[in-house]
Design an enzyme around this catalytic site. Structure first.
Site: not given
Ligand code: NAI
Length: 695
Positions: A105, A125
């Site tokens: 990210e 995640e």
């Protein structure tokens, strides 16, 4: 310092430096923000290269910050990404080895990304019941397209960087062997004056007819996600990258992320993630304890367990010799191993060459001299103290000094076994679970005199053969089987009181267990429990048992291997069919012992089975047999099919609240066979203090 700052000409190189994987903990985030700001403020700097030291670009969130407020302390990951994205000078992410989760990210917040081949790129995640919460669901589709990004976010599976070359994720993937930093600096110099600065957020996700694709994804993911809410939330948030403007999508992602953080499923997954790491730590055996080298192994006994254990070594590239007493048993064992490998090849999970290579690492022998030089020997002969005695005397006589002597016993006293040798410090229990080549759990049994280096070697070995090693002290059944006995006792009492096997299995499987107690017993062999109960009847005659299981065994119904057990089986079919004969036997047995059968609810079944595990688990913890509650959870998650989304029996009890659990146990203590429900003192203590097993 957890980010290094160097300057090469007019390029600043900011290197995340937080071993082992440059996790983006608070200190690292702060240092990175400071470094970017410093570069921005320095008029001599025209561009910035952002990279990671050592083994990763960045592995993402720092797991040491899990469940701590530090994760939300400024500068948060959001802030860091915003600082990078808003920087007035171009920022080039130089990616190698690993860019996962928050690491990826962060890279997506940079203006450019260059990479070496072989870097693992992922947003994992979902594996913790979450979704990428720092813009990943909005930015990844903008560079990879809706479909590919959705697959990555929903599965969490890493993709090697070279496979993503040619997408907008990477501006360049350099050839193997390139000096990454030098190449990234060259790249930065080239783009130093390019304006406007390209930003992922400004890109559009083009997907004609996205509605239909999103609906299709929803349906597929819903069907596969089982009890977990995260995969579907991943679909919804990735969908927002098409349907909402960037800032709104980001807000939506944040909101769904915070929602998932609070779900019991994510809490359970995070618990299990941490529990697995905690299990390899033993307080009085520090991480730097020297380990013995294991370059060759031996297994005694080529039966059900011996063969599977040997496969573990071969799979890890360690040559292994199996010692048997009879040629016939040896041939049979080796043939089973070959068949197992063939099956794996037929399923396309192993190449024929690799299978052949592994088979060639496994040798059989009838001569004990052939195993004398092995670094470790694991005994897997009949579960009988007399047999263990003669085997360990023999091993003591033949094995080279320093060899580790391990036993796979599932119930016998390891201290007694160790005492058969002159080297009890070298003796350890390595309790594999059937099928030993498949099941993840390895109970590592620490005897009274087991050497610290031997224990450390056992833990290292469990990693090497890809098992989850959990340390157990010595007691009858160790952690897993000792608890299982209480669980099975309740299952059998339930039959006497009014339930049938299919109802008990159905209720606990609905709770999430992979298999109920009766299907499981049919798979493992009912004779094993029968044998143990007979031994117990002599050793501890005061313990009450239902006779139902004995009646079953008296009919020779040992389970799948005899074609009949608690259920009926058809040849070539593993499906369990309810058995009229067995059910009649159960009903008759209730009448014979003068018990009026009653309707039993599924809720009672689940409570009695699960709380029986919890209560015994609390005793095991109190006695120091298990080092921590989470170790018990690991045993049940990896060895007994306890539902992952409930985090293991002890974690589940914590989530119900220990005082609620205790109240229920006390209620059962006032009912039939109340003596089986004496509350564990630790449970009473923690409940009265308002605490949980896991703190
Ligand atoms: P098994 O009966 O399938 O195999 C035992 C093998 O040992 C036989 O092939 C026998 O010929 C051989 N053997 C006996 N004495 C020997 C000796 N002196 N030297 C060399 N070989 C000898 O038994 P299984 O099920 O593999 O169990 C072995 C051990 O593993 C037991 O201690 C059992 O409690 C434990 N265990 C069994 C599990 C299971 O699900 N079957 C699970 C975990 C542990």
């Amino acid at each position: 310092m957890s980010a290094d700052y160097t300057v090469q000409g007019s390029v600043a190189v900011v290197t995340l430096n937080n071993p082992p994987v440059n996790g983006l903990g608070l200190a690292t985030r702060s240092a990175a923000v400071d470094a970017i700001r410093k570069a921005e403020a320095d008029p001599a700097i025209k561009a910035i290269v952002l990279t990671g030291a050592g083994k990763a670009f960045s592995g993402g969130a720092d797991i040491r910050e899990f469940n701590s407020p530090r994760a939300l302390t400024e500068p948060t990951l959001h802030t860091l990404i915003r600082v990078v994205e808003d920087c007035s000078k171009p920022v080039v992410a130089a990616i190698h080895s690993v860019a996962m989760g928050g690491g990826l990210e962060l890279a997506l917040g940079c203006n450019y990304r260059v990479a070496l081949p072989g870097a693992q790129i992922a947003l994992p995640e979902v594996k913790l019941g979450l979704l990428p919460g720092a813009g990943g669901t909005q930015r990844l589709p903008r560079v990879l397209g809706l479909e590919m990004a959705l697959n990555m976010v929903v599965s969490g599976t890493p993709i090697p960087s070279e496979k993503l070359a040619g997408t907008a994720l990477f501006d360049e993937v350099f050839p193997t062997g390139t000096d990454l930093i030098a190449a990234a600096i060259d790249f930065a110099n080239k783009v130093a004056d390019t304006r406007p600065l390209p930003k992922v957020r400004d890109r559009k996700v083009d997907y004609p007819n996205h509605e239909a694709f999103i609906q299709f994804s929803r349906n597929t993911v819903k069907a596969m996600a089982g009890p977990f809410p995260a995969p579907l939330e991943c679909v919804e948030t990735v969908a927002a990258s098409v349907t909402k403007p960037f800032e709104e999508g980001l807000k939506f992602e944040r909101e769904r992320f915070l929602h998932l953080m609070q779900t019991p499923e994510s809490k359970a997954l995070r618990h299990s993630f941490m529990a697995e790491r905690a299990a390899s730590k033993v307080p009085d055996v520090p991480a730097d304890t020297p380990v013995r080298k294991i370059e060759s192994a031996a297994v005694v006994g080529a039966g059900t367990m011996g063969g599977g254990i040997a496969m573990n070594f071969a799979n890890a590239g360690i040559p292994v010799t199996i010692l048997e007493t009879k040629q016939e048993a040896l041939d049979k064992g080796l043939a089973t191993i070959r068949k197992n490998y063939e099956n794996t090849v037929n399923k396309g999970k192993l190449t024929p060459e690799k299978a052949e290579q592994r088979v060639s690492l496994i040798k059989g022998t009838l001569a004990d001299a052939d195993i004398a030089q092995a670094d470790i020997v694991i005994e897997a002969v009949f579960e009988d103290m007399g047999v263990k005695q003669s085997v360990f005397r023999q091993l003591d006589a033949v094995m080279k000094p320093g060899a580790i002597l391990a036993s796979n016993t599932s119930t016998l006293d390891l201290n007694r076994i160790a005492a058969f040798t002159q080297r009890p410090q070298d003796v350890i229990g390595l309790h594999f679970f059937s099928p030993a080549n498949v099941m993840k759990l390895l109970e590592i049994v620490r005897g009274r005199e087991t050497g610290k280096d031997v224990l450390a070697t056992g833990l290292a070995l469990s990693k090497k053969i890809k098992k989850t090693g959990v340390v157990s002290g010595v007691c009858d059944g160790f952690i897993g089987n000792r608890m299982l006995e209480q669980y099975l006792r309740q299952a059998f009492f339930l039959l006497e009181e009014g339930a049938l096997p299919e109802q008990v299995d159905g209720a606990i499987e609905k709770f999430g267990f992979a298999m109920g107690p009766f299907r499981m017993s049919d798979l493992a062999g009912n004779d094993i429990g029968w044998y143990i109960r007979k031994r117990r009847a002599i050793e501890s005659p005061e313990i009450a048992y239902s006779k139902t299981a004995d009646l079953l065994c008296e009919q020779g119904r040992f389970g799948q291997k005899t074609g009949a057990g608690w259920y009926d089986y058809k040849a070539g079919d593993r499906k369990a069919y309810p058995s009229q004969l067995v059910n009649d036997m159960i009903v008759k047995h209730s009448a014979d012992i003068g018990l009026e059968r009653r309707a039993i609810s599924d809720a009672e079944i689940v409570e009695r089975l699960v709380y029986a595990l919890v209560n015994e688990g609390a005793k095991i913890l109190d006695e120091g047999i298990a080092l921590r509650a989470s170790d018990i959870d690991m045993v049940y998650l990896t060895g007994y099919g306890f539902p992952l989304h409930r985090g293991g029996p002890m974690f589940y009890a914590d989530s119900v609240g220990l005082s609620n659990v205790l109240d229920t146990i006390r209620k059962y203590a006032r009912s039939r066979h109340g003596e089986s429900w004496t509350p564990a003192p630790l449970l009473e203590r923690l409940a009265s203090e308002g605490k949980g097993f896991n703190g």
